[in-house]
Scaffold this active site. Structure first.
Site, mmCIF file in Angstrom:
data_model
loop_
_atom_site.group_PDB
_atom_site.id
_atom_site.type_symbol
_atom_site.label_atom_id
_atom_site.label_comp_id
_atom_site.label_asym_id
_atom_site.label_seq_id
_atom_site.Cartn_x
_atom_site.Cartn_y
_atom_site.Cartn_z
ATOM 1 C CE LYS A 101 -3.464 2.344 2.519
ATOM 2 N NZ LYS A 101 -4.703 2.378 3.323
ATOM 3 C CE LYS A 133 -5.930 1.592 -0.558
ATOM 4 N NZ LYS A 133 -6.546 1.805 0.678
HETATM 5 C C1 PBG Z 1 -7.128 3.961 5.363
HETATM 6 C C2 PBG Z 1 -7.696 3.416 4.054
HETATM 7 C C3 PBG Z 1 -7.355 4.224 2.814
HETATM 8 C C4 PBG Z 1 -8.000 3.766 1.768
HETATM 9 C C5 PBG Z 1 -8.562 2.612 2.120
HETATM 10 N N1 PBG Z 1 -8.225 2.293 3.606
HETATM 11 C C6 PBG Z 1 -6.831 5.905 2.691
HETATM 12 C C7 PBG Z 1 -5.521 6.097 3.135
HETATM 13 O O1 PBG Z 1 -4.713 5.076 3.609
HETATM 14 O O2 PBG Z 1 -5.191 7.247 3.752
HETATM 15 C C8 PBG Z 1 -8.228 4.411 0.196
HETATM 16 C C9 PBG Z 1 -9.094 3.780 -0.442
HETATM 17 C C10 PBG Z 1 -9.302 4.510 -1.840
HETATM 18 O O3 PBG Z 1 -9.069 5.646 -1.878
HETATM 19 O O4 PBG Z 1 -10.244 4.208 -2.510
HETATM 20 N N2 PBG Z 1 -6.762 3.085 6.104
#
Ligand code: PBG
Length: 326
Positions: free
Chosen positions: A196, A249
């Protein structure tokens, strides 16, 4: 010309093209992310994500009739909590009967065959807007993991099928696995948010949850967009700690990372087609600058081509409807 190889022969008609297609999309591959909020009769569109809503539980259940009818097999739920329910330790996340756990229970009761993936991270409940405990501007790792374990067990008790730790703390997959097993949830799966990245493409999602960090950024826990080797190292760890599925991601700007994980690991790889990727296509389509449907299908197919087995996407309903028409 005297050509032996004429690749165009395999493109000469729709039938030939369909026959030789190397990849395809299926509704079975989709996970649909959905947002739940407090209240009754609420269905609020997210400004930066046209067509995506925050639902109160009653409206969520109504919407799910349509989602299930389209053949979607799995949803991923995210909660939007009011500021006054947030604190430094994300205490609300494990309170009995809290919005998120109640939503999981009610969805499971009404749609027992629909898979529910959950989100394990502190940010929806954190007054700091971070995924971990903040102390003197630092994100504490091991203390955070303890909270994540409690959260995961509470979600499993509520009926979650797949636990999705999206926090990027070190060692959390193994600890969560152990906590789930100890509580008797050996059948509850873990979808590790393995690679991520600290990405600008999460902007619209943070609008949806009102969860933007109150200070700083997430670069001490989310990965540097410059790296791919590190993703393999993260995957090694998550695999060894017992992840059932692994995620990359965002997806569209990280297709090479999807490919790298698919090549090196024999468990399902998931692409998270994030909010900013959705918003880009929607905004361009609304301006008449892109054919939104075609761009959407091409974007999703690129993830399959890169090696994704599963795609988490806000486009799930739209793409499912197109696939259903054939
Ligand atoms: C946070 C989380 C995020 C997303 C999913 N879980 C945002 C972040 O890490 O700030 C983003 C998902 C998206 O942008 O569609 N735990």
């Amino acid at each position: 010309m005297d050509l032996v190889r004429r690749p165009r022969r395999n493109r000469k008609s729709a039938a030939v093209r369909a026959m030789v297609a190397e990849n395809s999309l299926s509704v079975n591959d989709f996970i649909f992310p959905m947002f739940v909020m407090e209240g009754k009769g609420v269905k609020e569109e997210i400004k930066s994500m046209p067509g995506i809503f925050r639902f109160s539980i009653d409206e969520l259940l109504k919407e799910l009739e349509e989602v299930v009818e389209l053949g979607i097999k799995c949803i991923c739920l995210f909660p939007n909590y009011p500021e006054e329910k947030k604190d430094k330790l994300a205490s609300e996340s494990t309170v009995e009967g809290t919005l998120y756990l109640k939503a999981i229970e009610e969805v499971k009761a009404k749609f027992p065959d629909l898979l529910i993936m959950t989100d394990v991270a502190m940010d929806p409940y954190s007054s700091d807007g971070h995924d971990g405990i903040v102390e003197d501007g630092e994100i504490l790792n091991d203390e955070t993991v303890e909270i994540l374990c409690d959260m995961a067990v509470a979600q499993a008790e509520a009926g979650a099928d797949i636990i999705g730790p999206s926090d990027m703390m070190d060692g959390r997959i193994g600890e969560i696995r152990e906590a789930l097993d100890d509580a008797g949830f050996t059948d509850v799966s873990i979808m590790a948010y393995t690679a991520k990245y600290a990405s600008a493409f999460y902007g619209p999602f943070r609008d949806a949850l009102d969860s933007a960090p109150k200070f700083g950024d997430k670069k001490t826990y989310q990965m540097d967009p410059a790296n791919v080797q590190e993703a393999i190292m993260e995957a090694d760890i998550d695999f060894d700690e017992g992840a059932d599925m692994m995620m990359v991601k965002p997806a569209f700007a990280y297709l090479d990372v999807i490919k790298a994980l698919k090549t090196n690991f024999d468990i399902p790889i998931t692409a998270y087609n994030v909010s900013g990727e959705y918003a880009m296509i929607k905004a361009a389509a609304q301006n008449g600058w892109l054919d939104g449907e075609k761009a959407m299908m091409e974007m999703l197919l690129s993830m399959k081509r890169a090696g994704a087995d599963i795609i988490l996407t806000y486009f799930a309903k739209e793409a499912a409807a197109i696939l259903k028409k054939g």
